[in-house]
Write an enzyme that holds these catalytic residues in place. Structure first.
Site, PDB file in Angstrom:
ATOM      1  N   MET A 196     -11.598   3.712  15.825  1.00  0.00           N
ATOM      2  CA  MET A 196     -10.633   2.904  15.077  1.00  0.00           C
ATOM      3  C   MET A 196     -11.292   2.224  13.871  1.00  0.00           C
ATOM      4  O   MET A 196     -12.450   1.833  13.932  1.00  0.00           O
ATOM      5  CB  MET A 196     -10.015   1.849  15.993  1.00  0.00           C
ATOM      6  CG  MET A 196      -9.176   2.472  17.077  1.00  0.00           C
ATOM      7  SD  MET A 196      -7.840   3.424  16.357  1.00  0.00           S
ATOM      8  CE  MET A 196      -7.303   4.358  17.769  1.00  0.00           C
ATOM      9  N   GLY A 197     -10.496   2.107  12.787  1.00  0.00           N
ATOM     10  CA  GLY A 197     -11.035   1.499  11.569  1.00  0.00           C
ATOM     11  C   GLY A 197     -11.696   2.524  10.654  1.00  0.00           C
ATOM     12  O   GLY A 197     -12.261   2.165   9.619  1.00  0.00           O
ATOM     13  N   PHE A 198     -11.628   3.801  11.049  1.00  0.00           N
ATOM     14  CA  PHE A 198     -12.197   4.872  10.219  1.00  0.00           C
ATOM     15  C   PHE A 198     -11.137   5.927   9.927  1.00  0.00           C
ATOM     16  O   PHE A 198     -10.260   6.185  10.751  1.00  0.00           O
ATOM     17  CB  PHE A 198     -13.384   5.542  10.931  1.00  0.00           C
ATOM     18  CG  PHE A 198     -14.627   4.699  10.881  1.00  0.00           C
ATOM     19  CD1 PHE A 198     -15.553   4.848   9.858  1.00  0.00           C
ATOM     20  CD2 PHE A 198     -14.836   3.722  11.840  1.00  0.00           C
ATOM     21  CE1 PHE A 198     -16.676   4.046   9.794  1.00  0.00           C
ATOM     22  CE2 PHE A 198     -15.958   2.916  11.794  1.00  0.00           C
ATOM     23  CZ  PHE A 198     -16.886   3.070  10.767  1.00  0.00           C
ATOM     24  N   HIS A 202       0.820  -1.209   0.000  1.00  0.00           N
ATOM     25  CA  HIS A 202       0.000   0.000   0.000  1.00  0.00           C
ATOM     26  C   HIS A 202       0.858   1.264   0.000  1.00  0.00           C
ATOM     27  O   HIS A 202       0.708   2.143   0.863  1.00  0.00           O
ATOM     28  CB  HIS A 202      -0.964  -0.018   1.205  1.00  0.00           C
ATOM     29  CG  HIS A 202      -2.207   0.750   0.951  1.00  0.00           C
ATOM     30  ND1 HIS A 202      -2.817   1.525   1.891  1.00  0.00           N
ATOM     31  CD2 HIS A 202      -2.948   0.866  -0.171  1.00  0.00           C
ATOM     32  CE1 HIS A 202      -3.884   2.091   1.367  1.00  0.00           C
ATOM     33  NE2 HIS A 202      -3.986   1.706   0.115  1.00  0.00           N
ATOM     34  N   ARG A 230      17.002  11.429   4.735  1.00  0.00           N
ATOM     35  CA  ARG A 230      17.393  12.244   5.876  1.00  0.00           C
ATOM     36  C   ARG A 230      16.647  13.578   5.786  1.00  0.00           C
ATOM     37  O   ARG A 230      17.146  14.555   5.235  1.00  0.00           O
ATOM     38  CB  ARG A 230      18.907  12.471   5.828  1.00  0.00           C
ATOM     39  CG  ARG A 230      19.616  12.799   7.117  1.00  0.00           C
ATOM     40  CD  ARG A 230      19.179  14.081   7.723  1.00  0.00           C
ATOM     41  NE  ARG A 230      20.041  14.499   8.820  1.00  0.00           N
ATOM     42  CZ  ARG A 230      19.741  15.532   9.597  1.00  0.00           C
ATOM     43  NH1 ARG A 230      18.630  16.224   9.406  1.00  0.00           N
ATOM     44  NH2 ARG A 230      20.570  15.876  10.565  1.00  0.00           N
ATOM     45  N   ASP A 262      -9.170  -1.914   7.738  1.00  0.00           N
ATOM     46  CA  ASP A 262      -9.112  -2.601   9.031  1.00  0.00           C
ATOM     47  C   ASP A 262     -10.497  -2.791   9.653  1.00  0.00           C
ATOM     48  O   ASP A 262     -10.672  -3.651  10.522  1.00  0.00           O
ATOM     49  CB  ASP A 262      -8.218  -1.825  10.013  1.00  0.00           C
ATOM     50  CG  ASP A 262      -6.772  -1.830   9.554  1.00  0.00           C
ATOM     51  OD1 ASP A 262      -6.304  -2.893   9.111  1.00  0.00           O
ATOM     52  OD2 ASP A 262      -6.123  -0.765   9.601  1.00  0.00           O
ATOM     53  N   HIS A 270      -2.050   2.572  12.775  1.00  0.00           N
ATOM     54  CA  HIS A 270      -1.685   1.880  11.523  1.00  0.00           C
ATOM     55  C   HIS A 270      -2.303   0.481  11.588  1.00  0.00           C
ATOM     56  O   HIS A 270      -3.513   0.339  11.762  1.00  0.00           O
ATOM     57  CB  HIS A 270      -0.150   1.894  11.415  1.00  0.00           C
ATOM     58  CG  HIS A 270       0.438   1.437  10.112  1.00  0.00           C
ATOM     59  ND1 HIS A 270      -0.296   1.249   8.974  1.00  0.00           N
ATOM     60  CD2 HIS A 270       1.729   1.117   9.775  1.00  0.00           C
ATOM     61  CE1 HIS A 270       0.502   0.844   7.997  1.00  0.00           C
ATOM     62  NE2 HIS A 270       1.736   0.744   8.447  1.00  0.00           N
ATOM     63  N   HIS A 299      -8.484   7.922   6.947  1.00  0.00           N
ATOM     64  CA  HIS A 299      -7.262   7.535   6.245  1.00  0.00           C
ATOM     65  C   HIS A 299      -6.529   8.798   5.812  1.00  0.00           C
ATOM     66  O   HIS A 299      -7.163   9.767   5.401  1.00  0.00           O
ATOM     67  CB  HIS A 299      -7.601   6.676   5.015  1.00  0.00           C
ATOM     68  CG  HIS A 299      -6.443   5.875   4.515  1.00  0.00           C
ATOM     69  ND1 HIS A 299      -5.514   6.391   3.663  1.00  0.00           N
ATOM     70  CD2 HIS A 299      -6.063   4.602   4.797  1.00  0.00           C
ATOM     71  CE1 HIS A 299      -4.605   5.454   3.419  1.00  0.00           C
ATOM     72  NE2 HIS A 299      -4.912   4.370   4.102  1.00  0.00           N
TER      73      HIS A 299
HETATM   74  N1  COA Z   1     -12.513   8.940  14.376  1.00  0.00           N
HETATM   75  C1  COA Z   1     -12.946  10.152  14.737  1.00  0.00           C
HETATM   76  N2  COA Z   1     -12.490  11.292  14.173  1.00  0.00           N
HETATM   77  C2  COA Z   1     -11.560  11.169  13.202  1.00  0.00           C
HETATM   78  C3  COA Z   1     -11.062   9.928  12.772  1.00  0.00           C
HETATM   79  C4  COA Z   1     -11.587   8.788  13.411  1.00  0.00           C
HETATM   80  N3  COA Z   1     -11.164   7.568  13.067  1.00  0.00           N
HETATM   81  N4  COA Z   1     -10.171  10.115  11.799  1.00  0.00           N
HETATM   82  C5  COA Z   1     -10.084  11.434  11.606  1.00  0.00           C
HETATM   83  N5  COA Z   1     -10.930  12.076  12.463  1.00  0.00           N
HETATM   84  C6  COA Z   1     -11.148  13.513  12.575  1.00  0.00           C
HETATM   85  C7  COA Z   1     -10.032  14.151  13.367  1.00  0.00           C
HETATM   86  O1  COA Z   1     -10.336  14.166  14.758  1.00  0.00           O
HETATM   87  C8  COA Z   1     -10.007  15.527  12.773  1.00  0.00           C
HETATM   88  O2  COA Z   1     -11.078  16.281  13.322  1.00  0.00           O
HETATM   89  P1  COA Z   1     -10.897  17.857  13.641  1.00  0.00           P
HETATM   90  O3  COA Z   1     -10.622  18.489  12.311  1.00  0.00           O
HETATM   91  O4  COA Z   1     -12.204  18.223  14.267  1.00  0.00           O
HETATM   92  O5  COA Z   1      -9.727  17.939  14.573  1.00  0.00           O
HETATM   93  C9  COA Z   1     -10.320  15.297  11.304  1.00  0.00           C
HETATM   94  O6  COA Z   1     -11.058  14.064  11.255  1.00  0.00           O
HETATM   95  C10 COA Z   1      -9.109  15.172  10.437  1.00  0.00           C
HETATM   96  O7  COA Z   1      -8.326  14.142  10.983  1.00  0.00           O
HETATM   97  P2  COA Z   1      -6.760  14.015  10.894  1.00  0.00           P
HETATM   98  O8  COA Z   1      -6.267  13.378  12.164  1.00  0.00           O
HETATM   99  O9  COA Z   1      -6.145  15.303  10.477  1.00  0.00           O
HETATM  100  O10 COA Z   1      -6.619  13.018   9.712  1.00  0.00           O
HETATM  101  P3  COA Z   1      -5.339  12.218   9.453  1.00  0.00           P
HETATM  102  O11 COA Z   1      -5.217  12.119   7.993  1.00  0.00           O
HETATM  103  O12 COA Z   1      -4.178  12.797  10.183  1.00  0.00           O
HETATM  104  O13 COA Z   1      -5.656  10.830  10.150  1.00  0.00           O
HETATM  105  C11 COA Z   1      -5.692   8.596  10.637  1.00  0.00           C
HETATM  106  C12 COA Z   1      -5.586   9.637   9.534  1.00  0.00           C
HETATM  107  C13 COA Z   1      -5.704   7.218   9.977  1.00  0.00           C
HETATM  108  C14 COA Z   1      -4.479   8.714  11.569  1.00  0.00           C
HETATM  109  C15 COA Z   1      -6.982   8.804  11.438  1.00  0.00           C
HETATM  110  O14 COA Z   1      -8.098   8.800  10.581  1.00  0.00           O
HETATM  111  C16 COA Z   1      -7.170   7.796  12.558  1.00  0.00           C
HETATM  112  O15 COA Z   1      -6.599   7.958  13.643  1.00  0.00           O
HETATM  113  N6  COA Z   1      -7.979   6.718  12.299  1.00  0.00           N
HETATM  114  C17 COA Z   1      -8.167   5.674  13.280  1.00  0.00           C
HETATM  115  C18 COA Z   1      -7.037   4.659  13.235  1.00  0.00           C
HETATM  116  C19 COA Z   1      -7.113   3.751  12.039  1.00  0.00           C
HETATM  117  O16 COA Z   1      -8.145   3.213  11.700  1.00  0.00           O
HETATM  118  N7  COA Z   1      -5.952   3.548  11.409  1.00  0.00           N
HETATM  119  C20 COA Z   1      -5.814   2.679  10.252  1.00  0.00           C
HETATM  120  C21 COA Z   1      -5.520   3.498   9.040  1.00  0.00           C
HETATM  121  S1  COA Z   1      -5.486   2.495   7.572  1.00  0.00           S
END
Ligand code: COA
Length: 281
Positions: free
Chosen positions: A163-165, A93, A262, A218, A128, A167
């Protein structure tokens, strides 16, 4: 995940070609890591339950062997197919956190076992690969479909990360989800279990309606692996046995045109802080 990480690290200690980073030696090493890791994990799966370790069988496929080594039998072909599909979806991926970790380790001309060991440590985190296990913990907390709407609305009111939501790249849906959702449904039908699908659909609807945040792969794999009979702390190790292929391809590609990775950091903290002399502190 600690066992997976340690197993690959020990393989590096034992492999006679660890220090040889030539393309041919690397191909031989990644084949060995790909073959040995599921065997090590399945052995641990059984030994921690006090059960006898089962050797793989040559006539079984990769996925059939994993079921056989964990459970002592191969399930029906539709379950094996669903497992195969999950492994294919997990295999590669692009520049996700663990792959980037493997590339970075490789860029110093370190060895392939070290790069995969580091990648496993990175995949373990709940943001992740660890998310597939967290999804199952969430579903277990919800317990019944009737509780799902209240539970997820409360979690969002509390500003919890679900979790699971979400990306970093897919902002309007993960392209792997429709396929995995279909196979989750097939496995649920075979197992005659509608509970997790109902919880799944309710939580997904509230997440999209309230936050416009879509499931990632996930989300369906968690309950699918549960219905297949795996312990929850094995969901991310299953991700490992698949992603070894993607990491390996990246490592080999990195080495073929290597440049040290780096990055520079842009400092935006305090401009200048007065430091009092030691005798005055
Ligand atoms: N549940 C609730 N809110 C979520 C969320 C989730 N799973 N994912 C994103 N958000 C919200 C954030 O709180 C943020 O809200 P805000 O603007 O009010 O602060 C907004 O959506 C943007 O989120 P951000 O953290 O900037 O997105 P990102 O691109 O950095 O995050 C992840 C990506 C994957 C880290 C994040 O979606 C997450 O933590 N997901 C849960 C873990 C998961 O399933 N990981 C597997 C990935 S394949």
């Amino acid at each position: 995940m600690d066992v997976a990480r340690t197993a690959v690290s020990i393989m590096g200690l034992e492999d006679k070609e660890t220090k040889d980073n030539s393309p041919k030696a690397n191909m031989r090493k990644v084949m060995r890591i790909f073959a040995k890791t599921p065997v090590a994990l399945a052995a641990f799966y059984r030994s921690r339950k006090g059960k006898k370790i089962i050797q793989p069988k040559k006539k079984l496929s990769f996925s059939e062997n994993f079921f056989y080594m964990c459970f002592g039998k191969v399930p029906n072909k539709d379950i094996v197919k669903a497992f195969d599909v999950s492994l294919i979806l997990y295999a590669e991926h692009s520049f996700n956190v663990s792959t980037f970790t493997a590339r970075t380790i490789t860029s110093s001309l370190s060895d392939i076992h070290g790069a995969i060991t580091g990648a496993i440590a990175s995949l373990k985190g709940p943001l992740h690969g660890g998310a597939n296990e967290e999804v199952m913990h969430m579903m277990n907390k919800i317990k019944k479909p009737e509780n799902a709407s209240k539970w997820i609305n409360k979690a969002l009111d509390n500003k919890d990360v679900v979790m699971g939501f979400g990306h970093r790249v897919y902002k309007s849906g993960d392209s792997r989800v429709p396929t995995m959702r279909e196979y989750f449904g097939k496995v649920a039908k075979i197992k005659k279990d509608k509970k997790f699908e109902k919880i799944y659909d309710t939580v997904e609807k509230v997440m999209i309606d309230r936050k416009n945040i879509y499931p990632n792969v996930d989300y369906p794999t968690g309950p699918t692996y549960h219905l297949m009979g795996f312990d929850t702390d094995f969901f991310t190790p299953i991700f490992v046995i698949s992603r070894i292929t993607g990491w390996s391809a990246h490592i080999i590609e990195q080495l073929s045109t290597n440049k040290l990775i780096r990055p520079l950091a842009a400092y935006n903290g305090n401009k200048h802080r007065k430091v009092s002399e030691l005798k005055n502190r």
